[in-house]
Write a protein that holds these residues in place. Structure first.
Motif, mmCIF file in Angstrom:
data_model
loop_
_atom_site.group_PDB
_atom_site.id
_atom_site.type_symbol
_atom_site.label_atom_id
_atom_site.label_comp_id
_atom_site.label_asym_id
_atom_site.label_seq_id
_atom_site.Cartn_x
_atom_site.Cartn_y
_atom_site.Cartn_z
ATOM 1 N N MET A 12 0.818 -1.214 0.000
ATOM 2 C CA MET A 12 0.000 0.000 0.000
ATOM 3 C C MET A 12 0.850 1.262 0.000
ATOM 4 S SD MET A 12 -1.720 -0.404 3.731
ATOM 5 C CE MET A 12 -0.755 -0.849 5.165
ATOM 6 N N ALA A 13 0.175 2.370 -0.349
ATOM 7 C CA ALA A 13 0.841 3.665 -0.404
ATOM 8 C C ALA A 13 -0.206 4.753 -0.371
ATOM 9 C CB ALA A 13 1.652 3.779 -1.691
ATOM 10 N N GLY A 14 0.214 5.951 0.005
ATOM 11 C CA GLY A 14 -0.715 7.078 0.010
ATOM 12 C C GLY A 14 -0.307 8.141 1.004
ATOM 13 N N GLU A 15 -1.297 8.659 1.701
ATOM 14 C CA GLU A 15 -1.116 9.852 2.523
ATOM 15 C C GLU A 15 -0.176 9.647 3.711
ATOM 16 O OE1 GLU A 15 -2.360 12.795 1.731
ATOM 17 O OE2 GLU A 15 -1.380 13.664 3.487
ATOM 18 N N ASN A 16 -0.371 8.583 4.464
ATOM 19 C CA ASN A 16 0.477 8.404 5.649
ATOM 20 C C ASN A 16 1.031 6.980 5.685
ATOM 21 O OD1 ASN A 16 -1.413 6.636 6.689
ATOM 22 N ND2 ASN A 16 -2.336 8.124 8.081
ATOM 23 N N MET A 17 1.830 6.674 6.698
ATOM 24 C CA MET A 17 2.438 5.346 6.777
ATOM 25 C C MET A 17 2.008 4.626 8.049
ATOM 26 S SD MET A 17 5.835 5.400 4.730
ATOM 27 C CE MET A 17 7.102 5.852 5.861
ATOM 28 N N ASP A 18 0.848 5.039 8.582
ATOM 29 C CA ASP A 18 0.386 4.488 9.850
ATOM 30 C C ASP A 18 -0.442 3.231 9.590
ATOM 31 O OD1 ASP A 18 -0.599 3.931 12.321
ATOM 32 O OD2 ASP A 18 -1.540 5.888 12.643
ATOM 33 N N TYR A 19 0.184 2.063 9.733
ATOM 34 C CA TYR A 19 -0.492 0.787 9.454
ATOM 35 C C TYR A 19 -1.789 0.655 10.245
ATOM 36 C CZ TYR A 19 -1.333 -4.214 9.042
ATOM 37 O OH TYR A 19 -1.923 -5.430 8.803
ATOM 38 N N ASP A 20 -1.794 1.172 11.487
ATOM 39 C CA ASP A 20 -2.972 0.993 12.355
ATOM 40 C C ASP A 20 -4.059 2.041 12.123
ATOM 41 O OD1 ASP A 20 -1.922 -1.275 13.686
ATOM 42 O OD2 ASP A 20 -0.547 0.068 14.743
ATOM 43 N N ASP A 21 -3.842 2.903 11.162
ATOM 44 C CA ASP A 21 -4.795 3.963 10.864
ATOM 45 C C ASP A 21 -5.945 3.420 10.014
ATOM 46 O OD1 ASP A 21 -5.995 6.361 10.251
ATOM 47 O OD2 ASP A 21 -4.608 6.802 8.625
ATOM 48 N N MET A 22 -6.691 2.494 10.577
ATOM 49 C CA MET A 22 -7.763 1.849 9.805
ATOM 50 C C MET A 22 -9.105 2.278 10.363
ATOM 51 S SD MET A 22 -6.293 -1.967 10.082
ATOM 52 C CE MET A 22 -4.749 -2.480 9.364
ATOM 53 N N ASP A 23 -10.073 2.432 9.467
ATOM 54 C CA ASP A 23 -11.449 2.637 9.901
ATOM 55 C C ASP A 23 -12.094 1.257 9.866
ATOM 56 O OD1 ASP A 23 -11.268 5.525 10.124
ATOM 57 O OD2 ASP A 23 -11.034 5.489 7.944
ATOM 58 N N LYS A 24 -12.201 0.631 11.040
ATOM 59 C CA LYS A 24 -12.696 -0.746 11.108
ATOM 60 C C LYS A 24 -14.214 -0.764 11.066
ATOM 61 C CE LYS A 24 -8.766 -2.858 13.408
ATOM 62 N NZ LYS A 24 -7.975 -2.001 14.322
ATOM 63 N N SER A 25 -14.755 -1.759 10.387
ATOM 64 C CA SER A 25 -16.214 -1.892 10.378
ATOM 65 C C SER A 25 -16.573 -3.163 11.138
ATOM 66 C CB SER A 25 -16.726 -1.980 8.939
ATOM 67 O OG SER A 25 -16.181 -3.112 8.305
ATOM 68 N N SER A 26 -17.761 -3.185 11.706
ATOM 69 C CA SER A 26 -18.159 -4.412 12.383
ATOM 70 C C SER A 26 -18.730 -5.371 11.339
ATOM 71 C CB SER A 26 -19.169 -4.111 13.486
ATOM 72 O OG SER A 26 -20.384 -3.705 12.901
ATOM 73 N N ILE A 27 -18.615 -6.642 11.621
ATOM 74 C CA ILE A 27 -19.050 -7.673 10.669
ATOM 75 C C ILE A 27 -20.544 -7.538 10.348
ATOM 76 C CG2 ILE A 27 -19.399 -10.177 10.440
ATOM 77 C CD1 ILE A 27 -16.673 -10.494 11.928
ATOM 78 N N THR A 28 -21.327 -7.179 11.346
ATOM 79 C CA THR A 28 -22.783 -7.137 11.147
ATOM 80 C C THR A 28 -23.263 -5.916 10.365
ATOM 81 O OG1 THR A 28 -22.969 -6.179 13.346
ATOM 82 C CG2 THR A 28 -23.323 -8.560 13.173
ATOM 83 N N GLU A 29 -22.382 -4.918 10.161
ATOM 84 C CA GLU A 29 -22.833 -3.757 9.370
ATOM 85 C C GLU A 29 -22.520 -3.903 7.881
ATOM 86 O OE1 GLU A 29 -20.866 0.110 10.110
ATOM 87 O OE2 GLU A 29 -19.154 -0.981 10.885
ATOM 88 N N LEU A 30 -21.861 -4.975 7.492
ATOM 89 C CA LEU A 30 -21.545 -5.178 6.063
ATOM 90 C C LEU A 30 -22.827 -5.431 5.267
ATOM 91 C CD1 LEU A 30 -18.416 -7.478 6.478
ATOM 92 C CD2 LEU A 30 -18.399 -5.186 5.475
ATOM 93 N N ARG A 31 -22.881 -4.841 4.085
ATOM 94 C CA ARG A 31 -24.055 -5.025 3.226
ATOM 95 C C ARG A 31 -23.621 -5.432 1.824
ATOM 96 N NH1 ARG A 31 -25.832 -5.123 7.465
ATOM 97 N NH2 ARG A 31 -27.379 -3.809 8.455
#
Ligand SMILES: O=C[C@H](O)[C@@H](O)CC(=O)C(=O)O
Ligand SMILES: [Zn+2]
Length: 281
Positions: free
Chosen positions: A262-281
């Protein structure tokens, strides 16, 4: 030898919504990377990321500039390169220095290197160098990273079919890079889900390359926004482009290994917007 390439333009979630299976595959799936005695690249306009393959069989392959695409004298004039060997043992020559690269070993090559050559130790079991490259503005030293040297994260469990080890290899906590980050995630036998719970990171795009998949087995890769997902069925040694607005997750019909880059704006591996399994559509 020859170098071939394809270009893919960056598209957003609205256009993606209108695509049928074929259109989805044409935009995001990289169906073949390894060709005999050839270097092949896919150039994506998402962060100008390049994913490619070099498979030397009877010849030593030179990493040449791609004139119509890069308009630079050398491939690495303004780029950095990450390599993970997914085939038999091989050698990468970097400005005259020979570096052995065994199966599942990684190598980083910085901006400004002029001569890179790829070769296999044996034509019957050729090396397969999986290549990721991004624009770079500073020269960092060439560094080899083995699996033992990787930063390891164990996630998931067999009960939820997602027990896996993430090997952070060409990551800023392990080596210095401008923006490229690569690693390899290995699923335990019986576990089939990667990156579940899923996440997005609008700051970085990503490319997934699936391998180590037994004959006759496949991975269904999931992409799209959390509330509107799509799937792409993938075979062994295929890659898929993950736009910044998309989740990237997969379920295999067996366990497997994959390389993420991956590549882009920052290098923060933990900078994720996590979603919960039950909200997937
Ligand atoms: O942003 C990080 C990448 O998507 C992967 O490293 C995630 C991964 O390997 C996994 O959860 O299995
Ligand atoms: Zn990710």
């Amino acid at each position: 030898m020859e170098t071939t390439f394809e270009s893919r333009y960056a598209i957003g979630p609205n256009e993606t919504k209108t695509l049928d299976t074929k259109g989805l595959r044409e935009n995001f799936l990289i169906d073949r990377l390894f060709w005999n005695d050839r270097i092949h690249f896919v150039y994506t306009h998402f962060d100008r990321y390049m994913a490619g393959g070099a498979m030397p069989v009877d010849q030593k392959l030179k990493l040449e500039t791609i004139e119509p695409l890069l308009k630079e004298e050398f491939f690495l004039s303004r780029r950095e390169l990450g390599i993970i060997n997914v085939g038999g043992a091989g050698t990468v020559e970097v400005d005259g220095e020979k570096i052995d690269l065994g199966t599942k070993e990684a190598l980083y090559i910085g901006k400004g290197v002029k001569d890179v050559y790829f070769s296999s130790n044996s034509a019957s079991e050729p090396a397969k160098f999986y290549l990721n490259s991004t624009p770079a503005h500073h020269s960092y030293p060439t560094r080899k990273v083995t699996k033992e040297q990787a930063n390891k994260i164990e996630l998931g469990s067999l009960e939820t079919s997602n027990h896996r080890v993430i090997n952070q290899m060409l990551l800023h906590t392990v080596i210095e890079t401008c923006q490229l980050q690569m690693g390899m995630t290995e699923l335990k036998p019986g576990s089939v889900w990667n990156t579940m719970p899923a996440h997005t990171h609008d700051r970085r795009m990503e490319v997934y390359f699936y391998f180590d998949l037994p004959e006759g087995q496949s991975v269904s890769h999931f992409m799209g926004p959390v509330d509107e997902t799509r799937h792409i069925w993938m075979q062994n040694e295929q890659a898929v482009i993950s736009p910044p607005w998309s989740i990237h997750s997969g379920a295999g019909t067996s366990n497997y290994t994959f390389i993420w880059g991956m590549a882009g704006e920052n290098m923060d591996y933990d900078d994720m917007d996590k979603s919960s399994i039950t909200e997937l559509r």
